[in-house]
Design a protein around this motif. Structure first.
Motif, PDB file in Angstrom:
ATOM      1  N   ARG A   1       1.954   3.034  -4.783  1.00  0.00           N
ATOM      2  CA  ARG A   1       1.684   4.035  -5.819  1.00  0.00           C
ATOM      3  C   ARG A   1       2.804   5.072  -5.893  1.00  0.00           C
ATOM      4  NH1 ARG A   1      -4.245   6.128  -6.570  1.00  0.00           N
ATOM      5  NH2 ARG A   1      -3.089   7.113  -8.232  1.00  0.00           N
ATOM      6  N   VAL A   2       3.279   5.513  -4.752  1.00  0.00           N
ATOM      7  CA  VAL A   2       4.391   6.464  -4.741  1.00  0.00           C
ATOM      8  C   VAL A   2       5.640   5.806  -5.323  1.00  0.00           C
ATOM      9  CG1 VAL A   2       5.950   7.755  -3.233  1.00  0.00           C
ATOM     10  CG2 VAL A   2       3.494   7.881  -2.868  1.00  0.00           C
ATOM     11  N   GLY A   3       5.860   4.537  -5.010  1.00  0.00           N
ATOM     12  CA  GLY A   3       7.017   3.816  -5.545  1.00  0.00           C
ATOM     13  C   GLY A   3       6.958   3.687  -7.051  1.00  0.00           C
ATOM     14  N   VAL A   4       5.769   3.370  -7.593  1.00  0.00           N
ATOM     15  CA  VAL A   4       5.624   3.263  -9.049  1.00  0.00           C
ATOM     16  C   VAL A   4       5.889   4.615  -9.695  1.00  0.00           C
ATOM     17  CG1 VAL A   4       3.956   2.865 -10.909  1.00  0.00           C
ATOM     18  CG2 VAL A   4       4.083   1.277  -8.993  1.00  0.00           C
ATOM     19  N   PHE A   5       5.344   5.674  -9.112  1.00  0.00           N
ATOM     20  CA  PHE A   5       5.586   7.015  -9.652  1.00  0.00           C
ATOM     21  C   PHE A   5       7.074   7.347  -9.614  1.00  0.00           C
ATOM     22  CE2 PHE A   5       6.332  11.515  -8.882  1.00  0.00           C
ATOM     23  CZ  PHE A   5       5.728  12.079  -9.995  1.00  0.00           C
ATOM     24  N   ALA A   6       7.702   7.089  -8.464  1.00  0.00           N
ATOM     25  CA  ALA A   6       9.120   7.424  -8.308  1.00  0.00           C
ATOM     26  C   ALA A   6       9.987   6.638  -9.294  1.00  0.00           C
ATOM     27  CB  ALA A   6       9.572   7.165  -6.876  1.00  0.00           C
TER      28      ALA A   6
ATOM     29  N   ILE B   1       7.336  16.951 -18.125  1.00  0.00           N
ATOM     30  CA  ILE B   1       6.803  15.865 -18.955  1.00  0.00           C
ATOM     31  C   ILE B   1       7.031  14.522 -18.252  1.00  0.00           C
ATOM     32  CG2 ILE B   1       7.043  14.643 -21.155  1.00  0.00           C
ATOM     33  CD1 ILE B   1       7.712  17.317 -22.460  1.00  0.00           C
ATOM     34  N   ALA B   2       8.197  14.372 -17.636  1.00  0.00           N
ATOM     35  CA  ALA B   2       8.490  13.135 -16.893  1.00  0.00           C
ATOM     36  C   ALA B   2       7.500  12.962 -15.746  1.00  0.00           C
ATOM     37  CB  ALA B   2       9.922  13.168 -16.366  1.00  0.00           C
ATOM     38  N   ALA B   3       7.184  14.041 -15.031  1.00  0.00           N
ATOM     39  CA  ALA B   3       6.223  13.963 -13.924  1.00  0.00           C
ATOM     40  C   ALA B   3       4.832  13.599 -14.436  1.00  0.00           C
ATOM     41  CB  ALA B   3       6.182  15.283 -13.167  1.00  0.00           C
ATOM     42  N   LEU B   4       4.437  14.186 -15.546  1.00  0.00           N
ATOM     43  CA  LEU B   4       3.126  13.891 -16.123  1.00  0.00           C
ATOM     44  C   LEU B   4       3.023  12.439 -16.566  1.00  0.00           C
ATOM     45  CD1 LEU B   4       0.390  15.127 -17.036  1.00  0.00           C
ATOM     46  CD2 LEU B   4       1.474  15.555 -19.236  1.00  0.00           C
ATOM     47  N   ILE B   5       4.021  11.973 -17.277  1.00  0.00           N
ATOM     48  CA  ILE B   5       4.025  10.580 -17.751  1.00  0.00           C
ATOM     49  C   ILE B   5       4.099   9.611 -16.565  1.00  0.00           C
ATOM     50  CG2 ILE B   5       5.331   8.865 -19.071  1.00  0.00           C
ATOM     51  CD1 ILE B   5       6.077  11.143 -21.014  1.00  0.00           C
ATOM     52  N   ALA B   6       4.920   9.929 -15.569  1.00  0.00           N
ATOM     53  CA  ALA B   6       5.037   9.068 -14.388  1.00  0.00           C
ATOM     54  C   ALA B   6       3.707   8.997 -13.628  1.00  0.00           C
ATOM     55  CB  ALA B   6       6.148   9.573 -13.473  1.00  0.00           C
ATOM     56  N   ALA B   7       3.001  10.110 -13.552  1.00  0.00           N
ATOM     57  CA  ALA B   7       1.701  10.113 -12.875  1.00  0.00           C
ATOM     58  C   ALA B   7       0.693   9.247 -13.633  1.00  0.00           C
ATOM     59  CB  ALA B   7       1.173  11.537 -12.740  1.00  0.00           C
TER      60      ALA B   7
ATOM     61  N   LEU C   1       1.386   6.770 -15.699  1.00  0.00           N
ATOM     62  CA  LEU C   1       1.801   5.372 -15.532  1.00  0.00           C
ATOM     63  C   LEU C   1       1.439   4.854 -14.134  1.00  0.00           C
ATOM     64  CD1 LEU C   1       5.287   5.262 -17.303  1.00  0.00           C
ATOM     65  CD2 LEU C   1       3.195   4.099 -17.994  1.00  0.00           C
ATOM     66  N   GLY C   2       1.645   5.682 -13.124  1.00  0.00           N
ATOM     67  CA  GLY C   2       1.300   5.280 -11.759  1.00  0.00           C
ATOM     68  C   GLY C   2      -0.179   4.974 -11.609  1.00  0.00           C
ATOM     69  N   PHE C   3      -1.017   5.844 -12.184  1.00  0.00           N
ATOM     70  CA  PHE C   3      -2.459   5.597 -12.135  1.00  0.00           C
ATOM     71  C   PHE C   3      -2.827   4.309 -12.869  1.00  0.00           C
ATOM     72  CE2 PHE C   3      -3.005  10.379 -11.702  1.00  0.00           C
ATOM     73  CZ  PHE C   3      -3.299  10.313 -10.354  1.00  0.00           C
TER      74      PHE C   3
ATOM     75  N   PHE D   1      -3.159  -3.422  -8.914  1.00  0.00           N
ATOM     76  CA  PHE D   1      -3.364  -3.341  -7.467  1.00  0.00           C
ATOM     77  C   PHE D   1      -4.845  -3.345  -7.081  1.00  0.00           C
ATOM     78  CE2 PHE D   1       0.710  -0.574  -7.513  1.00  0.00           C
ATOM     79  CZ  PHE D   1       1.490  -1.704  -7.672  1.00  0.00           C
ATOM     80  N   SER D   2      -5.679  -4.024  -7.856  1.00  0.00           N
ATOM     81  CA  SER D   2      -7.116  -3.983  -7.586  1.00  0.00           C
ATOM     82  C   SER D   2      -7.475  -4.645  -6.250  1.00  0.00           C
ATOM     83  CB  SER D   2      -7.894  -4.635  -8.723  1.00  0.00           C
ATOM     84  OG  SER D   2      -7.546  -6.005  -8.830  1.00  0.00           O
TER      85      SER D   2
END
Length: 116
Positions: free
Chosen positions: A11-16, A31-37, A39-41, A48-49
């Motif tokens: 999850r951290v890797g997808v966010f990063a 905005i990048a942090a919000l969109i990355a979060a 997308l990560g979720f 990753f279920s």
């Protein structure tokens, strides 16, 4: 490796990765942090279920449940005692009311006659 470590690192890797791509595209950092979060979720929820289920099972097995809860018996005994006490009080009140009403019926007032 434990499933919760793998899941967290993915999850951290997808966010990063998403954050890095958005920062390279000159998007505002917040905005990048919000969109990355977001997308990560979304990506972790969809892809990753199996790993998420493994984390849930690992946490459940660690937690475990005691076969017997000692507090439960004490709480049940206290509640049972309170209920029995309340029923005894209600019964005593009902008996007192019944005896008072029968005493009132047996003593009928006699009419007074004032002969003046």
């Amino acid at each position: 490796m434990k499933p919760w470590i793998s899941y967290s690192l993915l999850r951290v890797g997808v966010f990063a990765a998403a954050f890095t791509v958005l920062m390279i595209a000159n998007v505002e950092p917040w905005i990048a942090a919000l969109i990355a979060a977001i997308l990560g979720f979304a990506i972790s929820y969809v892809f990753f279920s199996k790993l998420r289920d493994a984390v849930a099972l690992d946490l459940a097995s660690r937690r475990g449940r005691p076969s017997h809860d000692p507090d439960r018996d004490a709480e049940d005994a206290a509640v049972d005692h309170d209920v029995a006490e309340a029923q005894a009080d209600a019964s005593a009140d009902a008996d007192a009311d019944a005896s008072a009403s029968s005493a009132d019926q047996s003593t009928t007032p006699t009419p007074r006659s004032d002969a003046s």
